[in-house]
Design a protein around this motif. Structure first.
Motif, PDB file in Angstrom:
ATOM      1  N   SER A  18      -6.980  -9.068  13.962  1.00 42.31           N
ATOM      2  CA  SER A  18      -6.289  -7.978  13.265  1.00 42.31           C
ATOM      3  C   SER A  18      -5.242  -8.527  12.296  1.00 42.31           C
ATOM      4  N   ARG A  19      -4.617  -9.628  12.660  1.00 45.55           N
ATOM      5  CA  ARG A  19      -3.627 -10.214  11.747  1.00 45.55           C
ATOM      6  C   ARG A  19      -4.322 -10.843  10.532  1.00 45.55           C
TER       7      ARG A  19
ATOM      8  N   ASN B 163      -7.270  -9.837   9.355  1.00 45.60           N
ATOM      9  CA  ASN B 163      -7.797  -8.712   8.580  1.00 45.60           C
ATOM     10  C   ASN B 163      -6.705  -8.026   7.775  1.00 45.60           C
ATOM     11  N   ARG B 164      -5.509  -8.034   8.303  1.00 44.38           N
ATOM     12  CA  ARG B 164      -4.391  -7.381   7.613  1.00 44.38           C
ATOM     13  C   ARG B 164      -4.141  -8.021   6.249  1.00 44.38           C
TER      14      ARG B 164
ATOM     15  N   ASP C  24      -7.064  -7.182   3.887  1.00 45.23           N
ATOM     16  CA  ASP C  24      -6.949  -5.822   3.356  1.00 45.23           C
ATOM     17  C   ASP C  24      -5.867  -5.734   2.282  1.00 45.23           C
ATOM     18  N   TRP C  25      -4.807  -6.508   2.475  1.00 41.09           N
ATOM     19  CA  TRP C  25      -3.735  -6.509   1.492  1.00 41.09           C
ATOM     20  C   TRP C  25      -4.271  -6.885   0.107  1.00 41.09           C
TER      21      TRP C  25
ATOM     22  N   TYR D 289      -2.851 -16.948   8.705  1.00 41.84           N
ATOM     23  CA  TYR D 289      -2.205 -15.701   9.122  1.00 41.84           C
ATOM     24  C   TYR D 289      -2.762 -15.134  10.423  1.00 41.84           C
TER      25      TYR D 289
ATOM     26  N   TYR E 182       2.905 -10.163  -0.506  1.00 42.76           N
ATOM     27  CA  TYR E 182       2.698  -9.866   0.915  1.00 42.76           C
ATOM     28  C   TYR E 182       3.936 -10.268   1.712  1.00 42.76           C
TER      29      TYR E 182
ATOM     30  N   GLY F 241       4.321  -6.892   3.244  1.00 43.54           N
ATOM     31  CA  GLY F 241       3.359  -6.656   4.308  1.00 43.54           C
ATOM     32  C   GLY F 241       3.484  -7.541   5.526  1.00 43.54           C
ATOM     33  N   ASP F 242       4.170  -8.696   5.388  1.00 47.71           N
ATOM     34  CA  ASP F 242       4.226  -9.650   6.491  1.00 47.71           C
ATOM     35  C   ASP F 242       5.023  -9.069   7.653  1.00 47.71           C
TER      36      ASP F 242
ATOM     37  N   PRO G  57      -1.395  -3.640  16.604  1.00 45.97           N
ATOM     38  CA  PRO G  57      -0.806  -3.400  15.285  1.00 45.97           C
ATOM     39  C   PRO G  57       0.199  -2.256  15.254  1.00 45.97           C
TER      40      PRO G  57
ATOM     41  N   LYS H 177       4.712  -3.050  15.114  1.00 48.49           N
ATOM     42  CA  LYS H 177       5.047  -4.013  14.063  1.00 48.49           C
ATOM     43  C   LYS H 177       6.550  -4.213  13.945  1.00 48.49           C
TER      44      LYS H 177
END
Length: 596
Positions: A58-59, A61-62, A65-66, A97, A132, A136-137, A145, A148
């Motif tokens: 998930s991290r 993919n995040r 996606d960004w 990441y 990011y 986003g980080d 998720p 956060k």
């Protein structure tokens, strides 16, 4: 099992790419294979007492996606289009990441070193990551998720050797942010700064000219084109700010360079290659991805170009155009026969480190020279109370001046050191042109910055006298290049020094120049590790006449790659060799041939 029969359905892109490289489904170099094997090995040992990290998809993919939902290309044929990450990018970004601590969720990697050839979207990638880092980080427990945590006042540094290069990533990031409605809503993007609208902080360019370089607490530092950095100062200062944030990250990105003997980037590269091969312990918090044409690869073989150029393995218009451009630069370089163009092609297009010149005096043996160094204290103890031959290379009064010291030791070895002098008002200019840290070296005692805009020769005499008093050195002779030196050496003679003019033709200089190198090869020289002397030695070009005589020179008359300190040492070596059974100095002086 045939690789073509492998079903990767449901496999995360980072893991799939690693498997394809290790299985030979994609062309790759040794370093990329080792990086991918490292990832696969880590997957098998994750969440164990000895390895408390997990790969959190998930991290990874995040950050994917960004890029693919928020970031748009700002130059090239895809300008304005959303970025679609390529498989090699998903591996690199996924590793950096996606790997996190199994309990805290903090990122595993604190440093990441990326080397790939020009044109493989390094700057675009780093610009997106800079944004990011501002927006986003975050941190969250693996697989959760919804929980956060973001950093307040995020600080992102885009660092490079000079302002212009530092602003490249920064300006691309600002433009990328302006072109994205999602990013633009959350950031204030101005001509001189970028900040988060609610959490503050900054995204700023950073170079050696930036004031207060060490005052921050960075979340992300991007070191751009590290091969161009003459020292590791920017990297070291930035890294010293870590520890004030939960998961600071340094992204180092570069192509290969043309100063393989002195570059801090090459030293980092060498250490990381040893680490990836298992020659030294693995640093579990340092990610390394080096894509290069290997030592035995033929640079003329187009089929191997994808090793340093991973984009060439993709089937798209950009890959086709990049291949055409690489082919054009290859043909131009090799058809011209120009060594400079060939080295440019090899460093920038196939990522192969080069020495600055093919005629280097110490080509291939600089490591042996460095291995002969002892500490400064040990050096002074070794030569305490000895006779010394002083060598002078006064050069221009606005440039670097060299003072060399040569000692003959009872065991048959020679001890050498040297000191530099430069006008203080020219130091900043020379740091920029020569790309070496004169001010730092002056602070460490390797050179003296004399007041004013020209070298004050009285400081040279003062240095000689200080060494004589402090270390009980007994000056045998002052051996000088006559250029610009007559008046000063007359003053020295009036104070009791014995001066000897060293004619600068090959018949005087060839044998001591060859002998010096022979001493290095045989391990019969000891020195104090002066970085300034080592830099001058690495710059020296060997010029050869029709009879095989040699002398040292700079690459070009006005070249900033200076050799003054080693020239001073060689002047002293001319006289130090007398009585060593090596040279008939009088014959050379009487019959000096100035033709060359």
């Amino acid at each position: 099992m045939k690789t073509s029969s492998i079903n990767f359905e449901g496999v995360h892109p980072t893991n799939q790419y690693a498997a394809e490289i290790v299985l030979g489904m994609r062309l790759s170099c040794e370093m990329e294979q080792l990086a991918c094997q490292r990832h696969l090995d880590d997957l098998h040992r994750q969440a164990t007492p000895d390895f408390p990290y997990v790969f959190d998809e998930s991290r990874a993919n995040r950050v994917f996606d960004w890029f693919e939902r928020c970031c748009r290309h700002v130059r090239g044929p895809f300008s304005g289009e959303l970025i679609e990450l390529l498989p090699f990018q998903k591996f690199d970004l996924g590793c950096v990441y996606g790997w996190v601590h199994m309990e805290s969720g903090k990122r595993r990697f604190r440093k990441a070193f990326h080397m790939r050839a020009r044109g493989n979207v390094k700057s675009t990638e780093m610009s997106g990551l800079a944004l990011y880092g501002m927006m986003g980080d975050c941190i969250y427990p693996p697989g959760d998720p919804s929980n956060k945590r973001y950093e307040d006042s995020p600080e992102v540094e885009c660092a490079a050797v000079d302002k212009q290069q530092a602003k490249r990533v920064w300006l691309d990031a600002a433009k990328m942010g302006e072109n994205s409605p999602d990013i633009g809503r959350r950031l204030n993007i101005k001509k001189t700064y970028v900040e988060h609208k609610t959490r503050g902080g900054w995204l700023r360019p950073l170079s050696k000219d930036t004031k207060n370089k060490d005052s921050g607490a960075p979340c992300l530092v991007i070191i751009d084109e590290y091969h161009a950095h003459p020292t590791s100062e920017i990297l070291d200062v930035s890294y010293s700010g870590f520890g004030k944030r939960l998961q600071s990250l340094m992204q180092i990105i570069s192509t290969a360079g043309k100063d393989a003997e002195n570059s801090p980037c090459k030293r980092e590269y060498d250490v990381l290659c040893k680490m990836m091969r298992g020659d030294i312990p693995m640093n579990e918090t340092y990610f390394c991805m080096i894509r290069e044409l290997e030592k035995d690869d033929d640079p003329h073989d187009e089929s191997l170009w994808p090793k340093p150029n991973p984009i060439l393995q993709e089937d798209n218009e950009y890959a086709e155009e990049l291949r055409k451009q690489i082919r054009a630069e290859h043909d131009e370089a090799y058809n011209s026969g120009d060594p400079a163009k060939i080295r440019e092609f090899l460093t920038k297009r196939v990522n192969r480190w080069q020495s600055d010149s093919e005629n280097k005096y110490m080509s291939g043996i600089m490591d042996q020279w460095k291995a002969l160094a002892v500490s400064r204290d040990a050096f002074f103890d070794l030569v305490h109370g000895f006779e010394v031959w002083n060598g002078l290379d006064l050069s221009k009064t606005t440039d670097l001046t060299g003072l060399g010291y040569v000692f003959r030791l009872p065991d048959g070895r020679y001890a050498v050191t040297a000191h530099g002098f430069m006008p203080e008002e020219r130091a900043t200019q020379h740091e920029h042109s020569d790309r070496v840290p004169y001010k730092q070296w002056a602070g460490e005692g390797w050179c003296t910055l004399t007041p004013g805009a020209v070298v004050d020769y009285s400081y040279i005499k003062a240095h000689m006298q200080k060494m004589e008093q402090d270390e009980f050195w007994f000056p045998k002779e002052v051996c000088y290049d006559p250029y610009n030196a007559t008046h000063f050496t007359q003053q020295l003679e009036a104070e009791g020094y014995e001066r000897v003019e060293i004619r600068q033709g090959v018949q005087t200089l060839s044998e001591p120049t060859k002998y010096f190198r022979e001493l290095v090869l045989k391990g019969l020289i000891v020195h104090d590790g002066s970085p300034l002397l080592t830099w001058c030695l690495s710059n020296a070009i060997e010029v050869v006449d029709n009879n095989g005589n040699i002398k040292l020179s700079k690459k070009h008359k006005d070249d900033s790659q200076r050799i003054d300190l080693i020239a001073a040492v060689i002047n002293a070596m001319v006289r130090a060799m007398v009585g060593d059974g090596r040279i008939d100095l009088n014959a050379h002086i009487m019959n000096e041939d100035f033709s060359f």
